[in-house]
Write a protein that holds these residues in place. Structure first.
Motif, mmCIF file in Angstrom:
data_model
loop_
_atom_site.group_PDB
_atom_site.id
_atom_site.type_symbol
_atom_site.label_atom_id
_atom_site.label_comp_id
_atom_site.label_asym_id
_atom_site.label_seq_id
_atom_site.Cartn_x
_atom_site.Cartn_y
_atom_site.Cartn_z
ATOM 1 N N UNK A 176 20.550 66.932 35.501
ATOM 2 C CA UNK A 176 20.422 68.226 35.774
ATOM 3 C C UNK A 176 19.038 68.634 36.292
ATOM 4 N N UNK A 177 18.936 69.834 36.720
ATOM 5 C CA UNK A 177 17.373 70.333 37.496
ATOM 6 C C UNK A 177 17.298 71.481 36.888
ATOM 7 N N UNK A 178 16.045 71.674 36.401
ATOM 8 C CA UNK A 178 15.607 73.150 35.796
ATOM 9 C C UNK A 178 14.335 73.626 36.119
ATOM 10 N N UNK A 179 14.208 74.795 36.018
ATOM 11 C CA UNK A 179 13.083 75.394 36.767
ATOM 12 C C UNK A 179 11.936 75.426 35.537
ATOM 13 N N UNK A 180 10.844 75.967 35.849
ATOM 14 C CA UNK A 180 9.833 76.119 34.884
ATOM 15 C C UNK A 180 10.176 76.876 33.587
ATOM 16 N N UNK A 181 10.890 77.889 33.917
ATOM 17 C CA UNK A 181 11.119 78.767 32.669
ATOM 18 C C UNK A 181 12.200 78.316 31.841
ATOM 19 N N UNK A 182 13.229 77.638 32.436
ATOM 20 C CA UNK A 182 14.073 76.826 31.493
ATOM 21 C C UNK A 182 13.543 75.643 30.948
ATOM 22 N N UNK A 183 12.607 75.048 31.670
ATOM 23 C CA UNK A 183 11.973 73.709 30.739
ATOM 24 C C UNK A 183 11.138 74.377 29.553
ATOM 25 N N UNK A 184 10.479 75.433 29.875
ATOM 26 C CA UNK A 184 9.444 76.001 28.739
ATOM 27 C C UNK A 184 10.565 76.629 27.656
#
Length: 199
Positions: A176-184
């Motif tokens: 999976x790859x997730x952006x900054x907002x998803x990670x937060x």
């Protein structure tokens, strides 16, 4: 003029070659790029051929015209090209950060449990996630919708919709790859799981 911090000649030559390569990759003539960058064709030709000094304001304009950034235009290779993952054996996860954008992460995870069917047990938060099934079959729950993902199939979705991911009867592996907002969002939930599985 562009301040050079490494070997000036090498960086200067690299930037000039990069400008020309990007122009050619776009299929543009000198005239077309010069027009887009508001430069004369002769000025652009001299920049590409090393007959004119690189001025910072011109590089910014050229970067915009070439649909890139100044940072990417002057970026040089680094020694730390290869990275090792952070391993969480207890949860069957490996995580890599994306150097160009430390807010993004890549996670490989082995899943054995199915996702919850109840949307109240799913999570929702700002951001976007992308995943591909490396082996096995995964189930992606998005609100009340259920998607079956076979090996090599991918999914991308906004994470504001309640979501969870799990295995379909037998273990599966997901990248999976997730952006900054998803990670937060996942970190706020107290679980560093990028995949949206229940915590």
């Amino acid at each position: 003029m562009l301040p050079m911090t490494q070997d000036d000649g090498d960086l200067d030559s690299l930037v000039r070659k990069r400008i020309r390569a990007l122009r050619v990759a776009q299929g543009w003539s000198l005239e077309e790029l010069a027009s887009r960058a508001h430069l004369s064709q002769s000025s652009l030709s001299r920049i590409e051929n090393g007959q004119r000094r690189l001025a910072l304001d011109q590089l910014v304009t050229l970067a915009r015209a070439l649909d890139t950034t100044l940072d990417q235009l002057v970026e040089t290779a680094t020694d730390d090209v290869v990275t090792s993952p952070t391993i969480d054996g207890a949860h069957g996860r490996m995580r890599w950060t994306v150097k160009a954008d430390p807010g993004m992460s890549v996670v490989r995870q082995r899943m054995t449990e199915p996702p919850p069917e109840n949307p109240a047990r799913m999570r929702a938060h700002p951001g976007r996630e992308w995943l591909v099934v490396l082996s096995g079959t995964a189930i992606l729950m998005l609100g009340h919708r259920r998607f079956r993902l076979e090996t090599n199939q991918a999914a991308e979705f906004p994470t504001m919709m309640p979501h969870a991911i799990g295995a379909d009867g037998a273990p599966c592996e997901i990248l999976g790859i997730f952006d900054r907002d998803a990670r937060r969002g996942h970190q706020r939930d107290g679980d560093d799981d990028a995949m949206g599985a229940p915590g």
